[in-house]
Design a protein around this motif. Structure first.
Motif, mmCIF file in Angstrom:
data_model
loop_
_atom_site.group_PDB
_atom_site.id
_atom_site.type_symbol
_atom_site.label_atom_id
_atom_site.label_comp_id
_atom_site.label_asym_id
_atom_site.label_seq_id
_atom_site.Cartn_x
_atom_site.Cartn_y
_atom_site.Cartn_z
ATOM 1 N N THR A 96 4.737 -4.814 -1.824
ATOM 2 C CA THR A 96 4.314 -3.573 -1.185
ATOM 3 C C THR A 96 4.011 -3.902 0.277
ATOM 4 O O THR A 96 2.872 -4.170 0.648
ATOM 5 N N SER A 99 2.631 -7.236 3.812
ATOM 6 C CA SER A 99 1.212 -7.515 3.531
ATOM 7 C C SER A 99 1.040 -8.119 2.151
ATOM 8 O O SER A 99 0.407 -9.169 1.990
ATOM 9 N N PHE A 243 7.461 3.131 3.982
ATOM 10 C CA PHE A 243 8.096 2.754 2.705
ATOM 11 C C PHE A 243 7.178 1.790 1.940
ATOM 12 O O PHE A 243 7.137 1.809 0.748
ATOM 13 N N ARG A 244 6.489 0.944 2.678
ATOM 14 C CA ARG A 244 5.686 -0.164 2.118
ATOM 15 C C ARG A 244 6.565 -1.069 1.258
ATOM 16 O O ARG A 244 6.250 -1.338 0.080
ATOM 17 N N SER A 268 4.332 -3.178 -10.363
ATOM 18 C CA SER A 268 5.590 -3.069 -9.621
ATOM 19 C C SER A 268 5.362 -2.548 -8.218
ATOM 20 O O SER A 268 4.355 -1.920 -7.938
ATOM 21 N N PRO A 269 6.334 -2.811 -7.312
ATOM 22 C CA PRO A 269 6.286 -2.207 -5.982
ATOM 23 C C PRO A 269 6.742 -0.740 -6.075
ATOM 24 O O PRO A 269 7.270 -0.328 -7.098
ATOM 25 N N PRO A 270 6.512 0.053 -4.999
ATOM 26 C CA PRO A 270 6.787 1.487 -5.066
ATOM 27 C C PRO A 270 8.274 1.785 -5.281
ATOM 28 O O PRO A 270 9.130 1.221 -4.601
ATOM 29 N N VAL B 61 9.282 7.584 8.924
ATOM 30 C CA VAL B 61 8.396 7.368 7.774
ATOM 31 C C VAL B 61 7.336 6.353 8.197
ATOM 32 O O VAL B 61 7.529 5.141 8.118
ATOM 33 N N GLY B 242 5.992 4.965 -11.070
ATOM 34 C CA GLY B 242 6.700 4.405 -9.917
ATOM 35 C C GLY B 242 6.193 4.897 -8.569
ATOM 36 O O GLY B 242 6.564 4.337 -7.542
ATOM 37 N N PHE B 243 5.354 5.961 -8.570
ATOM 38 C CA PHE B 243 4.767 6.387 -7.289
ATOM 39 C C PHE B 243 3.934 5.256 -6.705
ATOM 40 O O PHE B 243 3.838 5.110 -5.505
ATOM 41 N N ARG B 244 3.256 4.508 -7.589
ATOM 42 C CA ARG B 244 2.274 3.490 -7.207
ATOM 43 C C ARG B 244 1.161 4.109 -6.357
ATOM 44 O O ARG B 244 0.861 3.648 -5.244
ATOM 45 N N ALA B 265 -6.504 -4.162 6.067
ATOM 46 C CA ALA B 265 -5.734 -5.405 6.197
ATOM 47 C C ALA B 265 -4.317 -5.222 5.657
ATOM 48 O O ALA B 265 -3.378 -5.848 6.143
ATOM 49 N N ARG B 266 -4.126 -4.333 4.667
ATOM 50 C CA ARG B 266 -2.782 -4.123 4.120
ATOM 51 C C ARG B 266 -2.142 -2.843 4.685
ATOM 52 O O ARG B 266 -1.127 -2.362 4.188
ATOM 53 N N PRO B 270 1.758 3.616 -0.039
ATOM 54 C CA PRO B 270 3.117 4.125 0.179
ATOM 55 C C PRO B 270 3.127 5.613 0.552
ATOM 56 O O PRO B 270 2.466 6.421 -0.093
ATOM 57 N N THR B 271 3.877 5.964 1.575
ATOM 58 C CA THR B 271 3.916 7.342 2.077
ATOM 59 C C THR B 271 4.604 8.288 1.096
ATOM 60 O O THR B 271 4.056 9.345 0.760
ATOM 61 N N PHE B 272 5.800 7.931 0.614
ATOM 62 C CA PHE B 272 6.525 8.833 -0.303
ATOM 63 C C PHE B 272 5.689 9.135 -1.554
ATOM 64 O O PHE B 272 5.598 10.277 -1.989
#
Lengths: 399, 399
Positions: A96, A99, A243-244, A268-270, B61, B242-244, B265-266, B270-272
């Motif tokens: 993500t 970072s 997007f991260r 999981s990542p996004p 984005v 999956g949105f996270r 720090a991170r 996620p924007t979407f």
């Protein structure tokens, strides 16, 4: 009332965030604030990525693989091949953002109390990640006179203790824009091998090189497969910070298996970001040609204008979209706050990042600021007008 | 070759992941594997959220606010109001899934060596987060005979040391499905106040309650504002893993300010995912009515079928979409592997999660499995056919 953690208390604040209330204050007084303080590009995200998001057609937005969607990792193989880096999908864990990839790398290689050597000035959030992981950053100072080139290797050698586990580089560098040469990286390689260290390289600005210079990756170094960990991100490459999506890459199987356990713990990542990032790999070459031309022009404005200012000095870096400039000021923290709180020129001012926040050594960077050239040339020129007058008017002027 | 970290070596592997190669093996032999092992719902993500993604029209984005997009946090205020929780946008930090929110909470409240008390069985990834944060989980065993109700408060009291900083609950519970009552939570509240501890409550299954039972949140407890931290996520509520997108919520200003430093720090979540999650708040009520009806039917199938199996027992939980069942088997790890490696019934088998992985106490849960009822009723019935025959045919059958 229960107490917060010592680690939480020790977590550093961003050197930029503390200026935000002053920027808000300036805006509330009707002053236009030019934001040269952040790494958020104004460039459009490639249409091909946005199209993929608009066409997202899965009915259930599910967890992806903990290492990232396989088709994305497979496509990344081709991207890395195009920049002369050979990797397989198994050698990548999508994070993500860079970072998270950095945290995975630090946690997989280092324990509480271990030391990581990083040339300073360095990206301020490395301090946060280090505090988070309980490890100590040992800074090696680079100098503005040399354009922030790699410090003498003897300085690294002298800093190595039995606690040293890794050296970390950012190439091209944030905040200095410095692009490490192949020769410099080979010197680092020899040291890393000699002392059996990890070499963590943050290369998120890979695409952003100027004046005909090409980026050379630590992944291209011979004989360092077990030592190198590459950190990457799509945030800057595709102007896609939201997007991260980043990635951690290494040929070292044990490191990757270890990082995978951290990755699995967070599932999981996004998904959307991965879908967009996968599509972004098809961004046409012209996009980058235009973007690089634009950034080069911006850099030239900033560097040329600052070097004409009395008492100021700015190296001409070959990469990223930052410069660290020396100004005739007593204290960059005070100066940056003053710009927002007390100053305007034609009802405009600038928000800069005090370089002190990018140094780990106390007292360093007091007469330096980081400037992100993420605005168009007109706004940059207006910003330089402000700066030119500001350093004359600033009460803490030193020359 | 440089060595990985001790922390990395200590990171636990998911109790489910190690079975994946055996599931792949079964599939490669043409055996149909019913996945009852994971918390990935098959329910469709609400159309209103998917629509928001298809209509995403920003040109860049960008990073969002580190605490999450303000309009999303403002809208969350309304969602929480609808479930009788009063919070402000400043009391929320949007995380990359509940996973990140949990890490923020643990790191903000606890240091290396501190202890957190958690009733077991508990969500296995808590072990990973605890190892990551360097803290120790002190388990208090709940029993299948009581349906995994809150263990006697004396057990908690006895476990408290000068290292204890927090109690953590998951309500409704993963893996047991147990829904804690208001009375149980008030008992915990008194203990938390007496010993000045944090109370971290993972309520990501809030919407999933059955038989007319209603969820009661720790945020509704009187007099506990400085102690409670709510962990939440949209993953299960909107079938949007999956949105996270998760969130950490507390009225404790010092805790939130500390967590904000980790969040900064991170950079940002996620924007979407945030855009989709914000839209998802408008999901029509009928969506949940249908989903709950579906899950209730599924639970009934699983509970009724298992309780008719010779030597098996399954409590009838009021929440989430999991049950922990006791089977007449010697070792659930062996049994779950055997199901995939050596067994099929009519060319079908089931993948279950050994409950041992959800206990911190060694040797516990050896005759228990977790079953996620995330499949439709037909597939669940087919799965129960497999299980019914499997426990008769299993060589390690104990009764």
């Amino acid at each position: 009332m229960p107490k917060i953690s010592k680690k939480g208390a020790a977590m550093p604040e961003s050197p930029i965030r503390k200026l935000v209330p002053f920027a808000d204050g300036a805006k509330s007084k009707g002053v236009k604030v030019h934001h040269l303080n952040i790494g958020q590009p104004d460039i459009k995200t490639p249409e091909v990525a946005m199209e993929a998001i608009r066409n997202f057609s899965e009915k259930v937005v599910a967890y992806s693989h903990s290492a990232g969607i396989l088709s994305y990792r497979e496509k990344l193989v081709g991207y890395y091949k195009s920049v002369n880096i050979d990797v397989t999908p198994d050698e990548m864990i999508v994070g993500t953002g860079a970072s998270e990839a950095i945290l995975f790398a630090l946690q997989s290689c280092m324990d509480e109390g271990d030391e990581i050597i990083i040339p300073e000035p360095f990206y301020a959030n490395y301090n946060g990640f280090a505090t988070n992981a309980g490890i100590n950053v040992v800074p090696i100072s680079s100098s503005i006179e040399s354009g922030f080139a790699l410090p003498p290797i003897a300085d690294f050698e002298n800093a190595i203790t039995d606690k040293t586990k890794a050296i970390m580089l950012c190439n091209p560098n944030n905040p200095t824009g410095y692009l490490y040469s192949r020769e410099e990286l080979e010197i680092v390689r020899d040291l890393v091998k000699k002392h059996d260290l990890f070499l963590i390289s943050d290369e998120v600005y890979r695409e952003f090189t100027y004046d005909g210079y090409e980026h050379f990756s630590v992944m291209q170094l011979d004989g360092l497969d077990e030592h190198t960990i590459l950190i990457d991100s799509v945030s800057k490459r595709y102007s896609a910070c939201g997007f991260r999506i980043g990635v951690m890459i290494s040929h070292n199987k044990e490191v990757m298996a270890t990082a995978m356990k951290f990755a699995q713990a967070r599932l999981s990542p996004p998904t959307f970001g991965q879908v967009a990032a996968e599509a972004a790999i098809d961004t046409p070459k012209e996009y980058f040609v235009e973007v690089l031309e634009e950034y080069k022009n911006r850099r030239d404005v900033v560097v040329n204008r600052i070097n004409k200012m009395d008492g100021a000095f700015c190296p001409n870096p070959k990469g990223a979209f930052y410069v660290v400039a020396r100004l005739p000021i007593d204290d960059s923290d005070k100066f940056c706050q003053w710009l927002l709180e007390d100053y305007n020129y034609n009802n405009e001012t600038v928000m800069l990042a005090p370089a002190s926040g990018f140094y780990s050594t106390l007292g360093f960077g007091k007469d330096e600021v980081r400037i992100s050239y993420v605005l168009n040339v007109n706004d940059l020129n207006a910003s330089m007008d402000v700066l030119e007058h500001a350093i004359k008017d600033y009460p803490g002027r030193t020359s």
